[in-house]
Design a protein around this motif. Structure first.
Motif, PDB file in Angstrom:
ATOM      1  N   PRO A  77     -11.395  97.925  37.580  1.00  0.00           N
ATOM      2  CA  PRO A  77     -11.640  98.678  38.810  1.00  0.00           C
ATOM      3  C   PRO A  77     -11.676  97.731  40.011  1.00  0.00           C
ATOM      4  CG  PRO A  77     -13.621  98.630  37.428  1.00  0.00           C
ATOM      5  CD  PRO A  77     -12.523  97.959  36.657  1.00  0.00           C
ATOM      6  N   ALA A  78     -11.285  98.247  41.150  1.00  0.00           N
ATOM      7  CA  ALA A  78     -11.241  97.431  42.367  1.00  0.00           C
ATOM      8  C   ALA A  78     -12.645  97.048  42.814  1.00  0.00           C
ATOM      9  CB  ALA A  78     -10.518  98.191  43.466  1.00  0.00           C
ATOM     10  N   ILE A  79     -12.802  95.795  43.146  1.00  0.00           N
ATOM     11  CA  ILE A  79     -14.060  95.289  43.697  1.00  0.00           C
ATOM     12  C   ILE A  79     -13.926  95.202  45.210  1.00  0.00           C
ATOM     13  CG2 ILE A  79     -15.596  93.286  43.830  1.00  0.00           C
ATOM     14  CD1 ILE A  79     -14.685  92.636  40.916  1.00  0.00           C
ATOM     15  N   LEU A  80     -12.838  94.612  45.652  1.00  0.00           N
ATOM     16  CA  LEU A  80     -12.596  94.399  47.074  1.00  0.00           C
ATOM     17  C   LEU A  80     -11.974  95.633  47.697  1.00  0.00           C
ATOM     18  CD1 LEU A  80     -11.220  90.769  46.784  1.00  0.00           C
ATOM     19  CD2 LEU A  80     -13.506  91.473  47.487  1.00  0.00           C
ATOM     20  N   PRO A  81     -12.214  95.865  48.974  1.00  0.00           N
ATOM     21  CA  PRO A  81     -11.671  97.053  49.632  1.00  0.00           C
ATOM     22  C   PRO A  81     -10.144  97.022  49.701  1.00  0.00           C
ATOM     23  CG  PRO A  81     -12.758  95.617  51.226  1.00  0.00           C
ATOM     24  CD  PRO A  81     -13.003  95.034  49.875  1.00  0.00           C
ATOM     25  N   VAL A  82      -9.542  98.187  49.679  1.00  0.00           N
ATOM     26  CA  VAL A  82      -8.103  98.312  49.819  1.00  0.00           C
ATOM     27  C   VAL A  82      -7.706  97.697  51.154  1.00  0.00           C
ATOM     28  CG1 VAL A  82      -6.196  99.946  50.034  1.00  0.00           C
ATOM     29  CG2 VAL A  82      -8.041 100.393  48.412  1.00  0.00           C
ATOM     30  N   GLY A  83      -6.631  96.926  51.137  1.00  0.00           N
ATOM     31  CA  GLY A  83      -6.181  96.291  52.366  1.00  0.00           C
ATOM     32  C   GLY A  83      -6.789  94.930  52.613  1.00  0.00           C
ATOM     33  N   PHE A  84      -7.640  94.436  51.686  1.00  0.00           N
ATOM     34  CA  PHE A  84      -8.213  93.106  51.852  1.00  0.00           C
ATOM     35  C   PHE A  84      -7.114  92.078  51.613  1.00  0.00           C
ATOM     36  CE2 PHE A  84      -9.939  89.220  50.023  1.00  0.00           C
ATOM     37  CZ  PHE A  84     -10.736  88.804  51.067  1.00  0.00           C
ATOM     38  N   GLY A  85      -6.795  91.303  52.609  1.00  0.00           N
ATOM     39  CA  GLY A  85      -5.794  90.255  52.470  1.00  0.00           C
ATOM     40  C   GLY A  85      -4.393  90.808  52.323  1.00  0.00           C
ATOM     41  N   ASN A  86      -3.465  89.909  52.168  1.00  0.00           N
ATOM     42  CA  ASN A  86      -2.058  90.248  52.022  1.00  0.00           C
ATOM     43  C   ASN A  86      -1.618  89.796  50.632  1.00  0.00           C
ATOM     44  OD1 ASN A  86       0.263  91.328  52.972  1.00  0.00           O
ATOM     45  ND2 ASN A  86       0.790  89.629  54.324  1.00  0.00           N
ATOM     46  N   PHE A  87      -2.151  90.467  49.613  1.00  0.00           N
ATOM     47  CA  PHE A  87      -1.940  90.053  48.237  1.00  0.00           C
ATOM     48  C   PHE A  87      -1.109  91.085  47.481  1.00  0.00           C
ATOM     49  CE2 PHE A  87      -6.169  88.338  49.369  1.00  0.00           C
ATOM     50  CZ  PHE A  87      -5.901  86.977  49.240  1.00  0.00           C
ATOM     51  N   SER A  88      -0.299  90.596  46.541  1.00  0.00           N
ATOM     52  CA  SER A  88       0.402  91.494  45.628  1.00  0.00           C
ATOM     53  C   SER A  88      -0.630  92.049  44.646  1.00  0.00           C
ATOM     54  CB  SER A  88       1.490  90.732  44.865  1.00  0.00           C
ATOM     55  OG  SER A  88       0.891  89.811  43.958  1.00  0.00           O
ATOM     56  N   HIS A  89      -0.216  93.030  43.876  1.00  0.00           N
ATOM     57  CA  HIS A  89      -1.112  93.625  42.878  1.00  0.00           C
ATOM     58  C   HIS A  89      -1.583  92.555  41.888  1.00  0.00           C
ATOM     59  CE1 HIS A  89      -2.894  96.656  40.317  1.00  0.00           C
ATOM     60  NE2 HIS A  89      -2.229  96.142  39.289  1.00  0.00           N
ATOM     61  N   SER A  90      -0.680  91.716  41.404  1.00  0.00           N
ATOM     62  CA  SER A  90      -1.057  90.695  40.414  1.00  0.00           C
ATOM     63  C   SER A  90      -1.969  89.627  41.036  1.00  0.00           C
ATOM     64  CB  SER A  90       0.179  90.058  39.781  1.00  0.00           C
ATOM     65  OG  SER A  90       0.962  89.426  40.759  1.00  0.00           O
ATOM     66  N   GLU A  91      -1.730  89.281  42.307  1.00  0.00           N
ATOM     67  CA  GLU A  91      -2.597  88.309  42.985  1.00  0.00           C
ATOM     68  C   GLU A  91      -3.999  88.886  43.189  1.00  0.00           C
ATOM     69  OE1 GLU A  91       0.999  86.102  45.456  1.00  0.00           O
ATOM     70  OE2 GLU A  91      -0.053  87.822  46.327  1.00  0.00           O
ATOM     71  N   MET A  92      -4.078  90.160  43.540  1.00  0.00           N
ATOM     72  CA  MET A  92      -5.380  90.808  43.704  1.00  0.00           C
ATOM     73  C   MET A  92      -6.133  90.831  42.373  1.00  0.00           C
ATOM     74  SD  MET A  92      -7.577  91.994  45.783  1.00  0.00           S
ATOM     75  CE  MET A  92      -6.976  92.666  47.294  1.00  0.00           C
ATOM     76  N   GLU A  93      -5.419  91.054  41.283  1.00  0.00           N
ATOM     77  CA  GLU A  93      -6.064  91.021  39.965  1.00  0.00           C
ATOM     78  C   GLU A  93      -6.605  89.632  39.654  1.00  0.00           C
ATOM     79  OE1 GLU A  93      -3.300  92.635  37.123  1.00  0.00           O
ATOM     80  OE2 GLU A  93      -3.918  94.697  37.574  1.00  0.00           O
ATOM     81  N   LEU A  94      -5.841  88.586  39.991  1.00  0.00           N
ATOM     82  CA  LEU A  94      -6.323  87.213  39.785  1.00  0.00           C
ATOM     83  C   LEU A  94      -7.581  86.945  40.603  1.00  0.00           C
ATOM     84  CD1 LEU A  94      -3.003  85.146  39.888  1.00  0.00           C
ATOM     85  CD2 LEU A  94      -4.523  85.408  37.925  1.00  0.00           C
ATOM     86  N   LEU A  95      -7.560  87.369  41.847  1.00  0.00           N
ATOM     87  CA  LEU A  95      -8.719  87.171  42.723  1.00  0.00           C
ATOM     88  C   LEU A  95      -9.938  87.901  42.176  1.00  0.00           C
ATOM     89  CD1 LEU A  95     -10.210  86.251  45.252  1.00  0.00           C
ATOM     90  CD2 LEU A  95      -9.080  88.088  46.511  1.00  0.00           C
ATOM     91  N   GLN A  96      -9.763  89.149  41.826  1.00  0.00           N
ATOM     92  CA  GLN A  96     -10.909  89.932  41.334  1.00  0.00           C
ATOM     93  C   GLN A  96     -11.423  89.388  40.001  1.00  0.00           C
ATOM     94  OE1 GLN A  96     -10.869  93.994  43.708  1.00  0.00           O
ATOM     95  NE2 GLN A  96      -9.843  94.200  41.760  1.00  0.00           N
ATOM     96  N   ALA A  97     -10.533  88.835  39.172  1.00  0.00           N
ATOM     97  CA  ALA A  97     -10.968  88.239  37.902  1.00  0.00           C
ATOM     98  C   ALA A  97     -11.803  86.979  38.137  1.00  0.00           C
ATOM     99  CB  ALA A  97      -9.757  87.931  37.033  1.00  0.00           C
ATOM    100  N   ALA A  98     -11.593  86.320  39.283  1.00  0.00           N
ATOM    101  CA  ALA A  98     -12.344  85.099  39.603  1.00  0.00           C
ATOM    102  C   ALA A  98     -13.741  85.396  40.139  1.00  0.00           C
ATOM    103  CB  ALA A  98     -11.568  84.266  40.621  1.00  0.00           C
ATOM    104  N   LEU A  99     -14.001  86.640  40.531  1.00  0.00           N
ATOM    105  CA  LEU A  99     -15.296  87.020  41.092  1.00  0.00           C
ATOM    106  C   LEU A  99     -16.315  87.272  39.979  1.00  0.00           C
ATOM    107  CD1 LEU A  99     -14.056  89.499  43.850  1.00  0.00           C
ATOM    108  CD2 LEU A  99     -14.832  87.139  44.174  1.00  0.00           C
ATOM    109  N   LEU A 100     -17.457  86.634  40.086  1.00  0.00           N
ATOM    110  CA  LEU A 100     -18.517  86.776  39.084  1.00  0.00           C
ATOM    111  C   LEU A 100     -19.586  87.749  39.588  1.00  0.00           C
ATOM    112  CD1 LEU A 100     -18.983  82.967  38.414  1.00  0.00           C
ATOM    113  CD2 LEU A 100     -17.610  84.572  37.073  1.00  0.00           C
ATOM    114  N   PRO A 101     -19.841  88.852  38.852  1.00  0.00           N
ATOM    115  CA  PRO A 101     -20.864  89.798  39.314  1.00  0.00           C
ATOM    116  C   PRO A 101     -22.281  89.249  39.112  1.00  0.00           C
ATOM    117  CG  PRO A 101     -19.957  90.509  37.216  1.00  0.00           C
ATOM    118  CD  PRO A 101     -19.194  89.279  37.618  1.00  0.00           C
ATOM    119  N   ILE A 102     -23.133  89.456  40.113  1.00  0.00           N
ATOM    120  CA  ILE A 102     -24.527  89.004  40.045  1.00  0.00           C
ATOM    121  C   ILE A 102     -25.418  90.104  40.607  1.00  0.00           C
ATOM    122  CG2 ILE A 102     -26.210  87.294  40.812  1.00  0.00           C
ATOM    123  CD1 ILE A 102     -23.920  85.359  41.294  1.00  0.00           C
TER     124      ILE A 102
END
Length: 143
Positions: free
Chosen positions: A2-27
């Motif tokens: 599921p999306a963590i970051l808001p739609v339109g955050f940055g200028n990322f492709s779908h796969s790049e957004m997935e990489l970014l969101q996978a790097a985020l650690l929930p706390i």
């Protein structure tokens, strides 16, 4: 995922957004808990999924100097400490029970190694000069 970051955050492709969101650690952060204290070096950026935070200095045992307020759907960090990798002079404390997503400096560097498109995350590190001058120097609007 599921999306963590808001739609339109940055200028990322779908796969790049997935990489970014996978790097985020929930706390989960309880009210009053600190993500950063004076003397610690800021090693992470945080995206606030829910909740709120206050960034402040202790002027003395009673008074606080509020540096910044952070709310839902916003990135937060101690910009000076993070960029310079020097000890912080401020606290970042949860004002309410909160959920954040942490992006460590190591994870950020790993993303940039994968693709230069992640350099656009550097915009999160840019200070807002007028806000910093107003609050850090405690100037009145007339000054």
């Amino acid at each position: 995922m599921p999306a963590i970051l808001p739609v339109g955050f940055g200028n990322f492709s779908h796969s790049e957004m997935e990489l970014l969101q996978a790097a985020l650690l929930p706390i989960e952060v309880t009210k009053g808990a600190c993500l950063l204290k004076p003397g610690q070096v800021c090693q992470s950026l945080y995206f606030i999924g829910s909740g709120s935070f206050i960034q402040f200095k202790e002027k003395d045992e009673i008074d606080l100097q509020v540096i910044d307020l952070h709310v839902d759907q916003e990135w937060m960090l101690n910009q000076q400490s993070f960029v310079r990798q020097q000890p912080s002079e401020t606290f970042i404390q949860a004002y309410t029970n909160s959920n954040v997503f942490e992006l460590t400096v190591t994870a950020l560097h790993d993303l940039i190694r994968l693709s230069p498109v992640f350099f656009q995350l550097a915009r999160l590190l840019e200070p807002t000069p007028s806000r910093i001058k107003l609050f850090d120097d405690q100037l009145s609007p007339a000054e």
